[in-house]
Design an enzyme around this catalytic site. Structure first.
Site, PDB file in Angstrom:
ATOM      1  N   LYS A 189      11.742   5.399  10.944  1.00  0.00           N
ATOM      2  CA  LYS A 189      10.814   6.192  10.130  1.00  0.00           C
ATOM      3  C   LYS A 189      11.608   7.080   9.182  1.00  0.00           C
ATOM      4  O   LYS A 189      11.792   8.279   9.381  1.00  0.00           O
ATOM      5  CB  LYS A 189       9.896   7.032  11.022  1.00  0.00           C
ATOM      6  CG  LYS A 189       8.610   7.449  10.290  1.00  0.00           C
ATOM      7  CD  LYS A 189       7.779   6.250   9.901  1.00  0.00           C
ATOM      8  CE  LYS A 189       6.597   6.618   9.052  1.00  0.00           C
ATOM      9  NZ  LYS A 189       5.913   5.485   8.474  1.00  0.00           N
ATOM     10  N   SER A 380       2.704   1.644   6.403  1.00  0.00           N
ATOM     11  CA  SER A 380       2.304   2.735   7.283  1.00  0.00           C
ATOM     12  C   SER A 380       0.782   2.878   7.275  1.00  0.00           C
ATOM     13  O   SER A 380       0.087   1.965   7.700  1.00  0.00           O
ATOM     14  CB  SER A 380       3.008   4.027   6.868  1.00  0.00           C
ATOM     15  OG  SER A 380       3.333   4.796   7.999  1.00  0.00           O
TER      16      SER A 380
END
Length: 581
Positions: A189, A380
């Protein structure tokens, strides 16, 4: 009493005067601003200049004043560009296409979609030529599809492979005492990595190299087919920068000839064998060629979700659950709509808004076929809203995945300590509170971490259920890792590679509909004050003014950093500063 009558008469007279002035102004503006009808003349060549900002969906302002006074933002819609090229194939007045764009103001996936459409156009037997004073990498990728490519004698082809750059702020934070407190799930991430370290992690480098190579492979394979140069040779050309001047570019077969613009125009005249009438892609679209005509009663709804995802109403540039869910409901309730295509072009954003949109799509899927088409980005939160579709189609160069979650809040406690500022808090309860003036405490971190973990588990569960996979299978390819469409097909995150047209055809096929027309959603309504401004800069949007003042590169940096202030709640999104070049 007489005073009140006079006052009322004055007020009424004032509003009548304003109304008459307003009507007069509109009348004058309509006389001055009424555009002439655009006619496509015989022996026309369609000029493709794509320096104007390209969006997947760019509906016209519904305010009539905006049209009369030409106050609409300058932008091109990808769907209209593709329709226009499609229509040009069978338009007897269009003899060919002239690709003449210094810069392609679109993402890689959008550029690939336009390039593929031009490839289809060439099958009509009409010519495609391309000329530039110089080519950057994206404009060359697009232009290489042409029958012949030409460059100015002092020009070049900037062909060197792909790269990206990410800024890291850890040392800045330590030096000035201003930092971002980060709580995340997902070792890949990288949206928050720049605030945690001063260099790229191995995990982030691994994923970045992987998707850059995937995109580059797609680009070189396309150029290889068009230019008849092997991929190996193209990589050799890129390694040695053998397009760095016109002669080297010609020698490397990147171009066909080195000529001046007037000589290029002569070539166009010779191939048309008559006077050349040039019509821009913008004017061709305005002439009515940006849409496909159909009298079919059945409809396939295309709902465009473009921009970062934020909790709230949303607008043309921001995906909010308000506008998007209204569009989904409207399409679901319309009996003439037989299937729905969700076109996603988003880096993600608010996890809460993503969940609310997911729920509305889940309800819709029970009633009508739902197919997702992915544009430049469906990552995402953008993947979150896509994962429960019946089928998912992406472009090979789409950036998707990034199944991970983070929370990020500013902290200036070290700065205030240096400045001698002390903040004291008073509370009625011992709940986990947070102040930007105090270091993050363990209790608040623990509660927030639980929230991040919970949303990550929900996210992965949504994907697992939507894709027919086990939780552990999704977790292995999640962790916030970014994939290209090509890679996503291999790991089961999507069903097929293809365009928006392919997604529409698939939706129609699932619905068993042969004859249909496309209905685009949402309808964006702007307040009159947004479209109609009495200002010498009325025709320039805030975005355009900032671009002019800062320059394209600096504006992108400003825009990415500016997004930080809009972050609220736990996020599912990819990095702020992320551009392949």
């Amino acid at each position: 009493m007489k005073f009140l009558r006079n006052l009322l008469a004055s007020i009424i007279g004032f509003f009548i005067s304003i109304f008459l002035i307003f009507i007069f102004f509109i009348f004058i503006a309509s006389l001055m601003g009424s555009p002439d009808e655009i006619i496509v003349k015989p022996n026309s060549v369609l000029k493709l200049d794509l320096t104007t900002s390209i969006k997947d969906y760019a509906p016209k302002d519904t305010n009539p004043l905006a049209e009369i006074l030409e106050l609409n933002d300058q932008k091109l819609a990808l769907n209209k560009i593709l329709n226009a090229i499609d229509n040009a194939k069978t338009d007897a007045n269009i003899k060919g296409i002239n690709i003449r764009t210094v810069y392609v103001n679109a993402g890689i996936a959008q550029t690939q979609a336009i390039r593929n459409k031009i490839e289809e156009f060439k099958k009509s037997g009409k010519f495609v030529y391309a000329y530039n004073d110089f080519f950057d990498q994206k404009s060359y990728y697009l232009s290489s599809v042409a029958d012949s490519v030409f460059v100015n004698p002092v020009g070049m082809v900037d062909f060197k492979g792909l790269s990206t750059e990410i800024l890291y702020y850890k040392d800045f934070e330590d030096k000035y005492g201003v930092k971002m407190e980060v709580i995340r799930h997902g070792k890949y991430k990288s949206a928050v990595e720049p605030y945690l370290t001063n260099k790229m992690s191995e995990a982030n480098r691994e994923q970045t190299v992987s998707f850059l190579k995937s995109i580059w492979s797609e680009m070189t394979e396309g150029i290889s087919r068009s230019r008849k140069i092997s991929v190996e040779k193209l990589n050799e050309i890129a390694d040695n920068s053998n397009g760095r001047n016109a002669d080297l570019a010609k020698e490397s077969n990147l171009i066909d000839a080195v000529i001046y613009e007037d000589e290029y125009k002569d070539k166009l005249k010779s191939i048309v064998a008559s006077k050349v009438n040039t019509i821009s892609i913008q004017d061709y679209i305005k002439s009515g060629k940006g849409r496909k005509s159909s009298l079919a009663k059945n409809k396939i709804a295309v709902i465009y979700a473009q921009g970062q995802i934020m909790y709230g109403e949303g607008n043309e540039d921001i995906i909010g659950q308000g506008i998007i869910n209204k569009a989904i409901k409207k399409a679901r309730k319309d009996k003439s709509v037989k299937a729905i295509v969700l076109r996603v072009n988003s880096p993600g954003g608010s996890a809460l808004a993503s969940e609310l949109i997911w729920r509305e799509l889940e309800l819709t899927k029970k009633e009508k076929p739902l197919v997702v088409s992915m544009g430049n980005l469906a990552a995402s939160g953008g993947y979150y809203i896509a994962c429960n579709a019946d089928k998912i189609i992406a472009e090979p160069t789409t950036i998707t995945g990034s199944i991970g979650v983070f929370g990020m809040i500013p902290n200036i406690s070290k700065l205030t300590d240096k400045l001698g500022i002390n903040a004291e808090q008073v509370s009625t309860n011992s709940s986990a509170n947070y102040s930007v003036f105090e270091p993050i405490d363990e209790k608040f971190y623990k509660v927030t971490k639980e929230g991040v973990e919970q949303i990550y588990n929900v996210f992965v569960t949504r994907v697992a259920n939507g894709r027919g996979l086990k939780f552990d299978e999704v977790d292995k390819i999640a962790q916030g890792r970014v994939w290209t469409g090509k890679q996503a097909l291999e790991n089961g995150l999507i069903d097929a590679l293809g365009s928006l047209d392919d997604a529409i055809e698939m939706a129609a096929s699932i619905a068993n509909v042969d004859d249909y027309r496309v209905r685009n959603y949402p309808n964006y309504k702007k307040d009159i004050k947004e479209s109609f401004k009495f200002s010498p800069f009325a025709k320039l949007s805030k975005e355009e003014l900032l671009k002019e003042a800062l320059g394209e590169e600096n504006y992108r940096l400003y825009d990415n950093i500016n997004q930080i202030k809009n972050i609220k709640g736990i996020q599912a999104r990819i990095p702020f500063i992320f551009e392949v070049k």
